[in-house]
Every structure is written in C-alpha cells, then in structure tokens.
Motif scaffolding. Structure first.
Motif, short mmCIF file in Angstrom:
data_model
loop_
_atom_site.label_atom_id
_atom_site.label_comp_id
_atom_site.label_asym_id
_atom_site.label_seq_id
_atom_site.Cartn_x
_atom_site.Cartn_y
_atom_site.Cartn_z
N SER A 56 28.21 18.70 75.36
CA SER A 56 29.55 18.13 75.26
C SER A 56 29.58 16.61 75.16
O SER A 56 30.65 16.01 75.17
CB SER A 56 30.37 18.58 76.47
N ASP A 62 25.04 13.44 67.95
CA ASP A 62 23.88 13.10 67.10
C ASP A 62 23.39 14.34 66.36
O ASP A 62 23.10 14.29 65.15
CB ASP A 62 22.70 12.61 67.96
N GLY A 122 21.46 14.29 76.69
CA GLY A 122 20.51 13.18 76.50
C GLY A 122 20.46 12.33 77.75
O GLY A 122 20.29 12.87 78.85
#
Ligand SMILES: NC(=O)C1=CN([C@@H]2O[C@H](COP(=O)(O)OP(=O)(O)OC[C@H]3O[C@@H](n4cnc5c(N)ncnc54)[C@H](O)[C@@H]3O)[C@@H](O)[C@H]2O)[C@@H](O)CC1
Ligand SMILES: Nc1ncnc2c1ncn2[C@@H]1O[C@H](COP(=O)(O)OP(=O)(O)O)[C@@H](O)[C@H]1O
Ligand SMILES: [K+]
Length: 473
Positions: A56, A62, A122
């Motif tokens: 989310s 990306d 990430g």
C-alpha cells in the motif's frame, strides 16, 4: 568503498531532492531502473508473464510503474494488490493504460509467472510481514523474484529478519545501499544486488561501509627500499598450549603473511612452530621478556593462561585478543590501556562477552558488534558469514564483502588472528588492520576454494601471498 545509509538518512536525502524536482520524478527514475533490471532477468520481455506484488505504499508504486513499462514492451503483467483501496493510484492507472491488469487469481498467476516483482514493502516496513503479505512471500518462493528496494520483510537498517521475508534472486535498491542489504541474515534474502542512482545527495558519514579491492590495496604496507625487518614491524604471537599446539602454528602462519618484518612466538609450542615455520623467533615467555614487538596477538589455543593475558595487556602496544584470551576481559582494564585493543570473537564468544544467547548475536549482528565495541572500549571484529568490524568511537561499521562458507573450518580463525595482528604491527589502525585482514582472509579462501575443496586452515594461509599479490597488481 561501498557505502550504506540508514533509512532516516535516505529519507532526508529524498526529501531534499523531491523539494527540487517535479512531483513523481523520483519514482519515475526508480521505476525506469527497475524495469531495466526486470528486462535483464527476463531476457525477452515480449510475451513474458510478470506478476507484481503490490503493497500500500510507494514501494508498490515503483512496482506498478515498472510493470507499466514492461507491459508497453509486450509483457503480460498482472498486479496482486494487498489492499486494493490503498494501492498507488497513479501507478495503477499507468499499468492499466499500458494493458496490465489486476490479478483475479493471485496463486495461479504467481504459479505461472516468469518473474515476480516484490513491491510489498520497502523502507517504510515496520516489523515482520503481516500474514497476508507473508503468504504472498511464501507463494513466490519457487519463482524468479526481483525485490524492489529491499526484499520485503527484512529490516533495512539492521539486517534482522523477523519471521517470513521474500527470498529474492535479485534486488534493485534506490539511491543508496541500506545496511541490512549487506548484513546477514538479511543478506541471504537479497540475491544479486544492484544500485540505481536516483540522484540523492548523501552525507559523507555512512552507517555501514564495505572496503573494495582498491581500498584494501591502498592500505596494505609495502616495504620501502631502505626497510629493515624491525621497521616493517614485529608481531608477537602468544598462542597454543599443550592441549592445542596447532593453534600456535596456524596463528603464526597468518602472522608471517600479514606484512610484518618478523614474527615472535611466545609460549610452549615453540618446537612445533619452528618445525612448520623456521623463520619464527621463539621464546618460552613471559611475553614481556620476549623482546620488543609493535603489536601482540593473544588467545588462539591458549587455554587457561590469565598471567600471559595480564602481561600482554600491560604492554603499551596494540593488542589483538582472540579465542581463549576473550575469557579474561575486563572493560575497565581495556579502557585503562594506553594503546588500542582489537577483539575478534565469533558469535559464541561474542554472546559470552555480552551475556546474551548465541542466537541473539547471530540474528542482530550489527547491534551486537556496536554494543561490544562500546562496552569494552575496543575495536571489535565479529566473525561469521558477514564479518563486521566496529570501533569504540562509533565510526561507520565495516562489513567484509569477501569470504566463503568453506571458511567454516577449524583453525581458520587462528590464521585470521595472526594476519590481522601482523597488519596491526605494520602500523595500521585497528579498524583498518581488522578490515584489511578479514578482506584478505576471505579472498584467499575464495581463491583457494576455486582450486580445491574442502578447504583447511593451512590452505587459507598458503593462499594469502598470491591474494596479496593480486590486490597489489
Ligand atoms: N520517497 C522517495 O522519494 C522514493 C521512494 N521510493 C520507494 O518508496 C518506498 C518507500 O515508500 P513508503 O514510505 O510509502 O513505504 P513502503 O511502501 O515501503 O511501506 C509502507 C506501506 O507498507 C505497509 N507496511 C508496513 N509494514 C508492513 C509489514 N510489516 N507488512 C505488511 N505491510 C507493511 C504500510 O501499511 C504502508 O502502507 C521505498 O522503499 C522505495 O521503493 C522510490 O520510488 C524512490 C523515491
Ligand atoms: N558461514 C561462513 N561463511 C563465511 N565465513 C565463515 C563462515 N563461518 C565462519 N566463517 C569464518 O571462518 C573463520 C572461523 O573462525 P573461528 O570461528 O574463530 O574458528 P576457529 O576457532 O576454528 O579458528 C572466521 O574468519 C569466520 O568469519
Ligand atoms: K520490496
């Protein structure tokens, strides 16, 4: 030198750069680099099947933009959305416009994928993967996986892995390496690591660094035309006992290949040392009566010898303490020394020094090495699959990039102690002696393992001169 930065520093650099660039420009740079890496892994993009695992946050963004680029080149791209209502809207629109779709059957799509792109989470990740994310990570196990920025589930700052994480074949990281990508256990999940430059302006002081060939070559001492053996440095080795005579021989074998002009051996193993290495100067002890040295190595196979430890620690030269020597450490005594001390524990010894369990050290290596250095006021080299070196002043921790699992063989640590101690005697600072020593040791093992395995500690020592020479070229 390879440099790695904490999430906090990467975020700060991103904020500075984003303020100067149009909205979304950084994500486009990231996605472009990511798409190129995907194409490299796929070989042929047209007709390939790509599945995006989309969390989310911007990490999912990306993945979606890179997926759109691949779809435009003819890949069949399906996005698995963890929380559809919070997926990156711009990225999703771009994917759809390029012909990609949201997956209606994630398990089946993952099972057929030529490539799975991990955009679950990430540098915004907190704690272990949530159950639905962990399920996707498991489902992707058998496929080729490319991780976006880092494998989801690993801690970017520490290299710790809490529960399930994505196991990637390759990872494309943006702007800067993150410490966790270089340190086990997370490093095991990273696969081939590629850095995509997105133009970040990073501070000079990194959190973790890894020396490369050229850095180590620049550190290695080379004798000058007018050198003599004393000026090159003399290293003293206090090692071995009636029970462990081999440790003395192995530590001396490393010391002879560490650049010092002479090696003094002190202890009961003189005959065995001379039989293997007649160039050694031997003495029965105590160390303070053996003659001048520029650095001491003490501990390998030493057994119970507190008196020798006290004698060596009372000296005014750098001391490397390994193995049995690590049993007699008192932080106050080390802090009172006038010269630096370098400790070289493996995880079990580090655990004993910290009063922790071995597993705790192995799962949080960066924390353990920093804590040891600060508690003992010494430079600490924590051995293992990703050897780490920390100094007591809190400089960037060094992670050793060389080595091989074949080094996990009895006595290889004894060779390292002599080697790093010899580099100390040549005048290198403890952080440099330890990291150059670990680098040479790991590289020698790799070179030897290319010729023959299994490796023995003697094989590693024998490979050191050729390795040294290859670095100096
Ligand atoms: N900030 C920037 O300028 C850039 C960021 N980029 C990307 O953005 C990422 C960071 O994006 P965000 O800050 O949005 O954060 P992330 O996308 O890394 O993660 C945040 C999201 O993941 C969820 N999450 C957190 N922990 C989780 C867990 N344990 N299990 C499952 N879900 C979890 C959160 O609910 C949140 O929605 C970078 O890693 C990189 O991929 C790149 O586009 C380059 C530019
Ligand atoms: N799995 C591994 N991968 C790479 N290097 C390893 C691994 N396990 C151990 N090593 C290296 O092997 C050496 C072993 O040292 P140590 O544990 O002191 O053994 P010993 O006491 O038998 O000499 C260290 O340099 C360590 O970093
Ligand atoms: K990821």
């Amino acid at each position: 030198m390879r440099t790695a930065y904490s999430v906090e520093k990467v975020r700060a650099a991103e904020r500075d750069l984003m303020a100067r660039l149009p909205d979304g420009a950084l994500m486009q740079r990231a996605a472009a680099g990511l798409a190129v890496a995907c194409a490299d892994l796929l070989g042929r993009v047209y007709g390939s099947r790509v599945v995006l695992l989309v969390g989310s946050g911007d990490n999912g963004g990306d993945a979606l933009y890179a997926g759109a680029r691949l779809a435009r080149r003819g890949a069949g791209v399906r996005a698995v959305l963890l929380t559809p209502e919070r997926a990156h809207q711009g990225g999703l629109a771009a994917l759809r416009a390029a012909g990609g779709r949201v997956s209606a059957d994630p398990r089946a799509d993952i099972g057929r994928a030529d490539l799975v792109v991990d955009g679950i989470v990430g540098i915004g990740g907190k704690g272990g993967l949530r159950p639905e994310a962990a399920e996707l990570a498991e489902a992707a196990r058998a496929r080729t996986v490319l991780a976006v920025d880092l494998p989801s589930g690993v801690n970017a700052d520490t290299g710790e892995v809490d529960g399930t994480a994505v196991r990637a074949d390759a990872t494309v990281t943006f702007g800067a390496y993150k410490p966790g990508l270089l340190i086990d256990p997370a490093r095991e999940y990273v696969g081939a690591l590629r850095l995509v430059d997105i133009g970040l302006d990073l501070p000079d002081e990194a959190d973790v660094t890894a020396l490369q060939h050229a850095d180590v070559a620049a550190l290695l001492p080379v004798p000058a035309a007018d050198s003599d053996k004393y000026r090159r440095g003399v290293v003293g080795v206090v090692a071995g006992s009636a029970r462990y005579p081999g440790a003395a021989v192995l530590s001396v074998s490393g010391a002879l290949r560490g650049g010092a002009g002479a090696v003094r051996y002190v202890g009961p193993g003189g005959d065995a040392v001379i039989a293997a290495h007649p160039e050694t100067l031997v003495h029965a002890g105590p160390p303070s009566k053996a003659g001048r040295v520029q650095a001491w190595v003490i501990g390998p196979g030493l057994g119970d010898n507190e008196a020798a430890m006290a004698d060596v620690l009372a000296s005014d030269v750098p001391v490397l303490v390994d193995a049995d020597g690590l049993r007699y450490l008192d932080p106050a005594r080390l802090r009172a020394r006038t010269a630096p001390t370098l400790l070289t524990p493996h995880a079990g010894e580090a655990a004993a020094l910290l009063g922790a369990a071995r597993e705790e050290v192995e799962s949080a290596r960066l924390h353990a090495v920093r804590e040891l250095a600060s508690r003992y006021g010494a430079t600490v080299l924590l051995k293992g699959s990703s050897t780490l070196i920390a100094d007591p002043e809190g400089a960037a921790v060094r992670v050793n990039p060389t080595g091989t699992g074949w080094l996990a063989t009895a006595g290889s640590g004894d060779v390292l102690s002599g080697l790093a101690g010899s580099l100390l005697a040549t005048g290198l600072a403890p952080l440099d002696a330890a990291s150059a020593g670990a680098y040479l040791h790991g590289l020698a093992a790799r070179r030897a393992a290319e010729k023959a395995v299994p490796l023995t500690a003697c094989d590693v020592a024998a490979a050191l001169p050729g390795t040294w020479h290859s670095l100096a070229d």
